[in-house]
Design a protein around this motif. Structure first.
Motif, short mmCIF file in Angstrom:
data_model
loop_
_atom_site.label_atom_id
_atom_site.label_comp_id
_atom_site.label_asym_id
_atom_site.label_seq_id
_atom_site.Cartn_x
_atom_site.Cartn_y
_atom_site.Cartn_z
N LYS B 18 0.91 -1.19 0.05
CA LYS B 18 -0.04 0.03 0.06
C LYS B 18 1.16 1.26 0.19
O LYS B 18 1.72 1.34 0.76
CB LYS B 18 -0.96 0.19 1.06
CG LYS B 18 -1.99 1.21 1.15
CD LYS B 18 -3.15 1.07 0.10
CE LYS B 18 -4.06 2.11 -0.05
NZ LYS B 18 -4.87 2.05 -1.08
N HIS B 19 0.73 2.05 -1.03
CA HIS B 19 1.39 3.33 -1.30
C HIS B 19 0.56 4.44 -1.02
O HIS B 19 -0.52 4.50 -1.60
CB HIS B 19 2.35 3.25 -2.40
CG HIS B 19 3.41 2.29 -2.46
ND1 HIS B 19 4.10 2.07 -3.57
CD2 HIS B 19 3.89 1.47 -1.68
CE1 HIS B 19 5.12 1.32 -3.50
NE2 HIS B 19 4.94 0.63 -2.36
N PHE B 20 0.72 5.50 -0.19
CA PHE B 20 -0.17 6.68 -0.28
C PHE B 20 0.72 7.65 -1.09
O PHE B 20 1.90 7.87 -1.03
CB PHE B 20 -0.28 7.00 1.28
CG PHE B 20 -1.02 6.08 1.80
CD1 PHE B 20 -2.18 5.95 1.59
CD2 PHE B 20 -0.38 5.26 2.97
CE1 PHE B 20 -3.18 5.07 2.43
CE2 PHE B 20 -1.17 4.53 3.74
CZ PHE B 20 -2.70 4.31 3.41
N THR B 21 -0.01 8.36 -1.84
CA THR B 21 0.46 9.57 -2.79
C THR B 21 -0.08 10.65 -2.17
O THR B 21 -1.37 11.07 -1.91
CB THR B 21 -0.01 9.45 -4.16
OG1 THR B 21 0.35 8.04 -4.57
CG2 THR B 21 1.09 10.03 -5.06
N SER B 22 0.82 11.69 -1.96
CA SER B 22 0.23 13.06 -1.25
C SER B 22 1.17 13.99 -2.15
O SER B 22 2.36 14.06 -1.82
CB SER B 22 0.29 13.30 0.10
OG SER B 22 1.34 14.10 0.51
#
Lengths: 282, 339
Positions: B18-22
């Motif tokens: 799970k990667h989070f992009t902000s």
């Protein structure tokens, strides 16, 4: 350490056996129907009104202030006398009061998310839209309260709708239908924004122009052409016209149809977006 | 871990990502995690703040969709059969919470109804759970008035309404005082004794050691070590012997003797009666010879202990960094990962 634990466990032995019994569930009920799950969430929304009555403060006080302020400050100047203006203003201010109440839908939803309550709901094996639909139904209770407060004040001040009880009730129902549909805008904001206050601020920015640049307070015919153009397409204007007509006993069928169609379209378009955001929220 | 044992696995995760992009930055919250938890056992997921523990649990509990990889809970896929997973798991964490404005009873009755208990049976279930969790007297109070320990117990009760066979506990004791923490531990022990499978995340070494059958150490979204507490400790060496003498004048001679027998360096404590020595990898038999050797020299040793290395040392050995044990900092992880 080891002895300490044994003592602790012995002291709590009755509790441990109660715990064991509570965990050994003999009969597992089947999952609840969508309706039952939704109503359970509605019940929760009502419990919250019971425990946090302050949340009704805005719902009740601001319509009172707005009604008094506009009636007595501008009534005489705008319509010649206060009572004549009140007949025009009250259905409009009712619409404004209820529309502003819809903001709380997004606000409470965002609060649930930041506090972790929503994730608990999301981890339950129930019909997925239940928490949202249930909350929206609970909110209609708030809208009803705002309506009753505003109408009562209006009647005291001299509002005499010629549509009678039936016209007023139909007007309020029309308003509730539209408010329910509009709430989906705020559920989306509630799911997207980072804090309850951000939801509040953004929602005000949306609603302020919609309610003021409408036919709530004055007849738009005195406005500049550009503004008139906006007022004519403003959904709030159509809603006010519909509610005014019903309460006056002269229903404007075009406006009524327009509001009903708009409510269906809003719900059909925004409810799936809300559900999508709800499912995929990280 | 062998594929043939799949039948008995309560939780199985393969290559979860799970990667989070902000904006332009990408946080690799979970970067390829494999986990297996046999039925009826406790897996402790140990790691510092931001290691990816919470994100991993959220994926297993169907709250978050993995970017890659697969996971099953009691054989149900967490993405395809999410609803089936939800009906067999219970979840307690800083993010899966009860409603503070409602009373304890109202919260549990609401959840019982949502699990399908009707009318009176929902209320009965709520009473049963409140009593079992020692909250019988607090049922009519709003949860916001509860103490930290009571709050955690009502959260636990809320996740047990359906008696789930698999329980996810995300940092169940973070921020609790020692007494409340022991209560929560006791509750978890009872549940496990009753056959529940538990996946527990923690940043407390002692907690994993106390409760878990197996420990997976996570750092930067990856499992960097897995095994029993003993295996993990053993992987960094045999530990150390600690001695306390009756006579401080004998310490120099005793230390020299121990150094010779063990073939290891001795470190003298500030206390003039005490010293310790690390045990080399094959030093087991030598340790056994220490006491007779000291006795032969007429050195009395009232206190002798053989300690395994702490999980702190394990973490230091595995990552080159000490574990951050500041409980107050745990909120950072949630904000970082959940927001």
């Amino acid at each position: 350490m080891a002895t300490e634990q044994t003592t602790a466990a012995e002291l709590r032995a009755p509790e441990a056996s109660a715990l064991r019994e509570a965990v050994a569930l003999e009969h597992r009920p089947g999952r609840p129907s969508p309706v039952s799950a939704t109503l359970t969430y509605t019940w929760r929304a009502l419990l919250k009104i019971k425990h946090v009555p302050e949340q009704l403060f805005d719902v009740t006080v601001s319509p009172i202030i707005f009604t008094l302020m506009f009636t007595y400050l501008f009534g005489g100047a705008l319509a010649g006398d206060v009572t004549t203006y009140l007949q025009f203003l009250l259905p409009g201010i009712l619409v404004q009061a209820v529309l502003f109440t819809t903001i709380y839908t997004g606000y409470t939803m965002n609060n649930d998310i930041t506090k972790g309550v929503f994730d608990r709901f999301r981890s339950l094996p129930v019909w997925r839209p239940a928490p949202i639909v249930g909350a929206l139904l609970g909110d209609t209770v708030r809208y009803t309260i705002a309506s009753i407060v505003t109408l009562t004040l209006g009647l005291v001040l001299g509002f005499r709708p010629s549509g009678g009880v039936v016209g007023v009730v139909l007007g309020v129902l029309m308003l509730l239908v539209f408010a329910f549909a509009l709430s989906w805008v705020f559920t989306i904001l509630g799911l997207l924004m980072r804090s309850p206050n951000a939801v509040m601020g953004t929602s005000m920015m949306v609603l302020m122009p919609l309610t003021f640049a409408s036919n709530i307070f004055v007849d738009p015919s005195t406005m500049p052409a550009v503004l008139q153009g906006f007022v004519d397409v403003n959904p709030v204007s159509h809603l006010v016209t519909a509610v005014r007509g019903l309460m006056a006993g002269e229903p404007d069928l075009t406006a009524v149809t327009w509001v009903l169609v708009a409510s269906v379209v809003l719900t059909a378009a925004l409810a799936p977006i809300t559900m999508r955001l709800y499912r995929n929220r990280s | 871990m062998s594929p043939s044992s799949t039948d008995d696995l309560a939780i199985e995760a393969r290559g979860l990502v799970k990667h989070f992009t902000s904006g332009k930055s990408v946080t690799k919250a979970v970067d390829g995690i494999d986990l297996t938890v046999p039925e009826g056992t406790v897996l402790g997921v140990l790691g510092p703040n931001g290691a990816g523990k919470t994100t991993a649990v959220r994926m297993l509990a169907t709250l978050l969709r993995p970017d890659a990889g697969t996971a099953t809970v009691l054989g149900h896929d967490v993405v395809r059969d999410a609803d089936k997973v939800r009906s067999v798991v219970g979840l307690t964490g800083q993010y899966a919470s009860v409603d503070e404005d409602l009373t304890g009873t109202e919260n549990l009755v609401m959840l019982a109804r949502l699990y399908g208990f009707l009318g009176g049976s929902a209320r009965a279930r709520s009473t049963e759970l409140l009593d079992a969790f020692g909250l019988g007297d607090a049922g009519d109070r709003q949860v916001k008035t509860y103490s930290g320990g009571m709050r955690r117990r009502i959260d636990l009760a809320a996740s047990l309404v359906m008696s789930p066979r698999v329980l996810f506990l995300d940092e169940p004791t973070t921020g609790l005082d020692p007494r409340s923490r022991n209560q929560v531990w006791d509750i978890i022990r009872v549940l496990v004794a009753d056959g529940a499978t538990v996946l527990l995340t923690t940043q407390y070494l002692e907690e994993a050691d106390q409760l878990a059958d197996k420990i997976a150490v996570i750092d930067h979204g990856r499992v960097i070590a897995e095994g029993t507490a003993t295996e993990l400790k053993r992987s960094v060496g045999q530990g150390a012997v600690h001695l306390r003498l009756a006579d401080s004048a004998q310490r120099a001679r005793a230390a020299e003797l121990v150094a010779t027998v063990l073939g290891a360096e001795v470190s003298l404590a500030n206390d003039p009666y005490a010293f310790s020595a690390r045990v080399p990898d094959d030093g087991g038999p030598a340790v056994a010879r220490l006491l007779p050797a000291l006795d032969d020299e007429g050195i009395a040793v009232p206190e002798f202990s053989l300690g395994q290395p702490s999980l702190d040392e394990v973490f230091l050995a595995l990552t080159g960094q000490p574990l951050d044990e500041d409980p107050g900092a745990s909120d950072d992880e949630t904000i970082e990962e959940v927001a």
